[in-house]
Scaffold this motif. Sequence first.
Motif, PDB file in Angstrom:
ATOM      1  N   LYS A  98       0.832  -1.213   0.000  1.00 56.03           N
ATOM      2  CA  LYS A  98       0.000   0.000   0.000  1.00 56.03           C
ATOM      3  C   LYS A  98       0.861   1.253   0.000  1.00 56.03           C
ATOM      4  N   LYS A  99       1.928   1.246   0.805  1.00 58.44           N
ATOM      5  CA  LYS A  99       2.829   2.405   0.848  1.00 58.44           C
ATOM      6  C   LYS A  99       3.513   2.616  -0.491  1.00 58.44           C
ATOM      7  N   VAL A 100       4.004   1.532  -1.085  1.00 57.41           N
ATOM      8  CA  VAL A 100       4.682   1.626  -2.379  1.00 57.41           C
ATOM      9  C   VAL A 100       3.717   2.108  -3.454  1.00 57.41           C
ATOM     10  N   PHE A 101       2.474   1.627  -3.410  1.00 61.20           N
ATOM     11  CA  PHE A 101       1.482   2.080  -4.393  1.00 61.20           C
ATOM     12  C   PHE A 101       1.277   3.588  -4.295  1.00 61.20           C
ATOM     13  N   THR A 102       1.182   4.105  -3.089  1.00 63.49           N
ATOM     14  CA  THR A 102       1.007   5.545  -2.887  1.00 63.49           C
ATOM     15  C   THR A 102       2.186   6.321  -3.480  1.00 63.49           C
ATOM     16  N   ILE A 103       3.388   5.830  -3.243  1.00 64.90           N
ATOM     17  CA  ILE A 103       4.589   6.488  -3.779  1.00 64.90           C
ATOM     18  C   ILE A 103       4.601   6.431  -5.307  1.00 64.90           C
ATOM     19  N   LEU A 104       4.331   5.251  -5.864  1.00 58.96           N
ATOM     20  CA  LEU A 104       4.347   5.103  -7.317  1.00 58.96           C
ATOM     21  C   LEU A 104       3.264   5.977  -7.975  1.00 58.96           C
ATOM     22  N   ARG A 105       2.110   6.038  -7.367  1.00 54.25           N
ATOM     23  CA  ARG A 105       1.042   6.857  -7.927  1.00 54.25           C
ATOM     24  C   ARG A 105       1.459   8.325  -7.962  1.00 54.25           C
ATOM     25  N   LYS A 106       2.130   8.805  -6.920  1.00 48.42           N
ATOM     26  CA  LYS A 106       2.613  10.194  -6.903  1.00 48.42           C
ATOM     27  C   LYS A 106       3.660  10.427  -7.996  1.00 48.42           C
TER      28      LYS A 106
END
Length: 109
Positions: A98-106
């Motif tokens: 979930k954390k990585v997804f948030t970073i990648l989306r940004k």
Amino acid sequence: MEKLHWTQKEFEAYVLLYAAHCNFFESKEEENYILSRVDSTTYHKIHTEVIVDSDEENLNKIQQYISENKLNQNEKEDLIRDIKNVFFADGSVDVLEKKVFTILRKIID
């Protein structure tokens, strides 16, 4: 950092393999999903690079490719959808994913 000489498929493989490997475990389902998106030669070529690079290098390369290649909105949306599909491929999404997804989306947006 020197210019990345990736094809679009190599970039896609890199991002999806990074997503799959972010929790240090790639499930068979995640691997199968990625192989449905890129050919096995590209998968294996890029897999080693993702594993060898540090987390910081992974994110920097993704950011660099996006800035150098000016992805259009559809390409960005497709990439985000594919990342989600990798995370959900094994039936669950953990906290790190979930954390990585948030970073990648940004980075991608």
